[in-house]
Write a protein that holds these residues in place. Structure first.
Motif, PDB file in Angstrom:
ATOM      1  N   ASN A  90     -69.591 -61.907  38.201  1.00 57.30           N
ATOM      2  CA  ASN A  90     -70.579 -62.928  38.546  1.00 57.30           C
ATOM      3  C   ASN A  90     -69.976 -64.032  39.406  1.00 57.30           C
ATOM      4  O   ASN A  90     -68.808 -64.393  39.231  1.00 57.30           O
ATOM      5  CB  ASN A  90     -71.145 -63.562  37.265  1.00 57.30           C
ATOM      6  CG  ASN A  90     -71.903 -62.545  36.426  1.00 57.30           C
ATOM      7  OD1 ASN A  90     -72.743 -61.813  36.934  1.00 57.30           O
ATOM      8  ND2 ASN A  90     -71.569 -62.471  35.142  1.00 57.30           N
ATOM      9  N   ASN A  97     -61.564 -66.852  32.045  1.00 59.19           N
ATOM     10  CA  ASN A  97     -62.687 -66.570  31.143  1.00 59.19           C
ATOM     11  C   ASN A  97     -63.156 -65.125  31.216  1.00 59.19           C
ATOM     12  O   ASN A  97     -63.858 -64.661  30.316  1.00 59.19           O
ATOM     13  CB  ASN A  97     -63.887 -67.456  31.493  1.00 59.19           C
ATOM     14  CG  ASN A  97     -63.618 -68.921  31.234  1.00 59.19           C
ATOM     15  OD1 ASN A  97     -62.638 -69.267  30.572  1.00 59.19           O
ATOM     16  ND2 ASN A  97     -64.475 -69.777  31.751  1.00 59.19           N
ATOM     17  N   VAL A  98     -62.816 -64.438  32.306  1.00 57.07           N
ATOM     18  CA  VAL A  98     -63.407 -63.113  32.525  1.00 57.07           C
ATOM     19  C   VAL A  98     -62.359 -62.057  32.869  1.00 57.07           C
ATOM     20  O   VAL A  98     -62.699 -60.981  33.359  1.00 57.07           O
ATOM     21  CB  VAL A  98     -64.479 -63.158  33.653  1.00 57.07           C
ATOM     22  CG1 VAL A  98     -65.641 -64.053  33.234  1.00 57.07           C
ATOM     23  CG2 VAL A  98     -63.896 -63.617  34.979  1.00 57.07           C
ATOM     24  N   GLU A 101     -62.914 -58.506  32.037  1.00 56.99           N
ATOM     25  CA  GLU A 101     -64.119 -57.853  32.567  1.00 56.99           C
ATOM     26  C   GLU A 101     -64.101 -57.703  34.079  1.00 56.99           C
ATOM     27  O   GLU A 101     -65.133 -57.409  34.687  1.00 56.99           O
ATOM     28  CB  GLU A 101     -65.343 -58.704  32.191  1.00 56.99           C
ATOM     29  CG  GLU A 101     -65.539 -58.837  30.707  1.00 56.99           C
ATOM     30  CD  GLU A 101     -66.085 -60.202  30.321  1.00 56.99           C
ATOM     31  OE1 GLU A 101     -66.914 -60.743  31.061  1.00 56.99           O
ATOM     32  OE2 GLU A 101     -65.644 -60.734  29.290  1.00 56.99           O
ATOM     33  N   SER A 303     -74.361 -69.444  37.727  1.00 60.52           N
ATOM     34  CA  SER A 303     -74.342 -68.416  36.695  1.00 60.52           C
ATOM     35  C   SER A 303     -72.919 -68.477  36.177  1.00 60.52           C
ATOM     36  O   SER A 303     -72.219 -67.530  36.060  1.00 60.52           O
ATOM     37  CB  SER A 303     -74.613 -67.057  37.309  1.00 60.52           C
ATOM     38  OG  SER A 303     -73.679 -66.801  38.322  1.00 60.52           O
ATOM     39  N   ASN A 305     -70.204 -69.229  34.125  1.00 58.06           N
ATOM     40  CA  ASN A 305     -69.078 -68.846  33.287  1.00 58.06           C
ATOM     41  C   ASN A 305     -67.977 -69.894  33.421  1.00 58.06           C
ATOM     42  O   ASN A 305     -66.819 -69.606  33.231  1.00 58.06           O
ATOM     43  CB  ASN A 305     -68.469 -67.488  33.673  1.00 58.06           C
ATOM     44  CG  ASN A 305     -69.502 -66.395  33.697  1.00 58.06           C
ATOM     45  OD1 ASN A 305     -70.106 -66.130  34.700  1.00 58.06           O
ATOM     46  ND2 ASN A 305     -69.679 -65.755  32.556  1.00 58.06           N
TER      47      ASN A 305
HETATM   48  C1  NAG Z   1     -71.223 -65.070  32.683  1.00 59.78           C
HETATM   49  O1  NAG Z   1     -72.500 -65.586  32.972  1.00 59.78           O
HETATM   50  C2  NAG Z   1     -73.533 -64.631  32.981  1.00 59.78           C
HETATM   51  C3  NAG Z   1     -74.798 -65.287  33.417  1.00 59.78           C
HETATM   52  O2  NAG Z   1     -74.996 -66.503  32.727  1.00 59.78           O
HETATM   53  C4  NAG Z   1     -73.650 -63.997  31.594  1.00 59.78           C
HETATM   54  O3  NAG Z   1     -74.640 -63.009  31.592  1.00 59.78           O
HETATM   55  C5  NAG Z   1     -72.316 -63.377  31.230  1.00 59.78           C
HETATM   56  O4  NAG Z   1     -72.363 -62.854  29.921  1.00 59.78           O
HETATM   57  C6  NAG Z   1     -71.223 -64.411  31.320  1.00 59.78           C
HETATM   58  N1  NAG Z   1     -69.944 -63.778  31.098  1.00 59.78           N
HETATM   59  C7  NAG Z   1     -69.011 -64.356  30.372  1.00 59.78           C
HETATM   60  C8  NAG Z   1     -67.767 -63.596  30.217  1.00 59.78           C
HETATM   61  O5  NAG Z   1     -69.134 -65.437  29.864  1.00 59.78           O
END
Ligand code: NAG
Ligand code: NAG
Length: 374
Positions: A90, A97-98, A101, A303, A305
């Motif tokens: 995203n 944080n990601v 993923e 969006s 994060n």
């Molecule tokens: C990041 O943000 C998106 C949209 O708000 C959300 O769907 C997703 O789960 C979030 N991912 C994390 C790792 O926080």
């Protein structure tokens, strides 16, 4: 008699180890998984559902998964114009944080991944040495969904729980032998508009050391010392680096210990190995696939994060602090993390969980050895 005795103990070991594996742990660390490319790759290489949940994307990637919403987690590093980086799903994400993923963003189409948009890459050096291939460079990171200003962090096939960052992430190269090899040991630092991805030749005796994964807070300068230059696109041969963290002081070989707290001033400056036979390319126009892809545009609400405000996001992507160093020293002076400012987001606290994870491995190892040698 001796024979049946042997069979008896063999069965006991078999029963014991079956119980052990079925009852306690069928877990296999990511670095112990092997898949031939492309036909041996399963839909997901990580089928566990543990503390970090399940694998976000997939490894079997093809024309139906290709494009800017791909969740492909199979990446490649072949040459200066054919490599991938791990980057967020995203827009406006913080790497820390990601990191579990991340998905593959690649310079070439045809392997079911996202494409690095045109204008994102601002200088790239590919280098092949006896023990690894490496790509280092400058990137407008907002164009690959990393929040502007994020100092980022490290992806590698380990992680505190041994599932990798990203979970289940695979890397392949045809640069060692001319045919596909699964890269077992690699590290990829993303952040501060800089990237480095080192992929160690699995046939080399020191792959785990050249691609060391424990120095996750000291960036490209210490993990992949290089002389990549902003605005220059080149492919080189080179000597090996020293193992990350290893340096010589007053004739004595020392090993740096990354502290749990503030990094402070590091006690050494890494040696940048010599490069040779560099072939330079005129511009980023070598990335033909990117020319057809636009950069993502974060929504104003973000969006995000993100843990901090997203107000500095440049959706045009034309800003960004790259190209500040005509001498090309930026990747080797990534002092944001090296001199003790806040560590990359999400990196703190790993040390404790790494200890816990290796403790578990040790306990399993002892129990396992006990089954066989008792
Ligand atoms: C990041 O943000 C998106 C949209 O708000 C959300 O769907 C997703 O789960 C979030 N991912 C994390 C790792 O926080
Ligand atoms: C293409 O990839 C998707 C996602 O991994 C998978 O579900 C599908 O079976 C693949 N198609 C082929 C023909 O392999």
């Amino acid at each position: 008699m001796a024979r049946s005795g042997l069979i008896g103990s063999a069965s006991l070991v078999f029963v014991a180890s079956t119980l052990f594996f079925s009852g306690v742990a069928a877990f296999t660390p990511l670095v112990d998984k092997r898949f031939s490319y492309p036909d041996g790759i399963p839909y997901q290489v990580d089928t566990d559902n543990l503390a970090r949940g399940t694998q976000t994307g997939y490894n079997r990637c093809n024309s139906t998964t290709e494009g800017q919403s791909s969740l492909c987690q199979t990446a490649f590093i072949n040459s200066v114009d054919d490599f991938c980086l791990w980057a967020p799903i995203n827009p406006n994400s913080i790497v820390g944080n990601v990191e579990g993923e991340m998905v593959a963003w690649c310079t070439k189409a045809g392997r079911g991944t996202r494409i690095i948009p045109g204008g994102a890459l601002r200088g790239v050096q590919f280098m092949k040495t006896p023990d690894y291939v490496q790509v280092v460079g400058f990137v407008d990171q907002a164009k690959i969904n990393i929040q502007t200003g994020d100092e980022g962090g490290e992806m590698d096939p380990h992680g505190a729980d041994l599932r990798g960052n990203p979970l289940g992430g695979l890397l392949y190269s045809n640069a060692y032998t001319g045919s596909w090899s699964q890269v077992i040991e690699w590290h990829n630092f993303m952040g501060s508009d800089i990237f480095c991805l080192k992929a160690c030749d699995p046939a080399g005796p020191n792959a785990a050391r050249f691609c060391e994964h424990i120095y996750d807070r000291i960036g490209c300068a210490y993990n992949a010392p290089n002389n990549a230059q902003s605005g220059v696109f080149e492919s080189c041969q080179g000597e090996n680096q020293d193992f990350p963290g290893v340096y010589v002081q007053n004739g004595v070989t020392q090993t740096y210990q990354q502290p749990a707290g503030a990094i402070g001033q590091l006690p050494y400056t890494p040696r940048v190995p010599a490069s040779s036979s560099c072939t330079q390319f005129a511009s980023e126009s070598i990335y033909t696939a990117g020319a057809t892809v636009s950069a993502p545009v974060p929504t104003s609400s973000g969006s995000s994060n993100s843990t901090s405000g997203a107000t500095s996001q440049t959706s045009s992507g034309t800003g960004g602090p790259t190209n500040t160093s005509p001498t090309g020293s930026v990747p080797t002076t990534r002092t944001q993390t090296a001199t003790g400012t806040a560590p990359p987001a999400g990196q703190s606290g790993n040390a404790a969980s790494t200890l816990v994870a290796s403790g578990i491995v040790t306990i399993f190892g002892v129990v396992f050895a006990g089954l066989f040698f008792a």
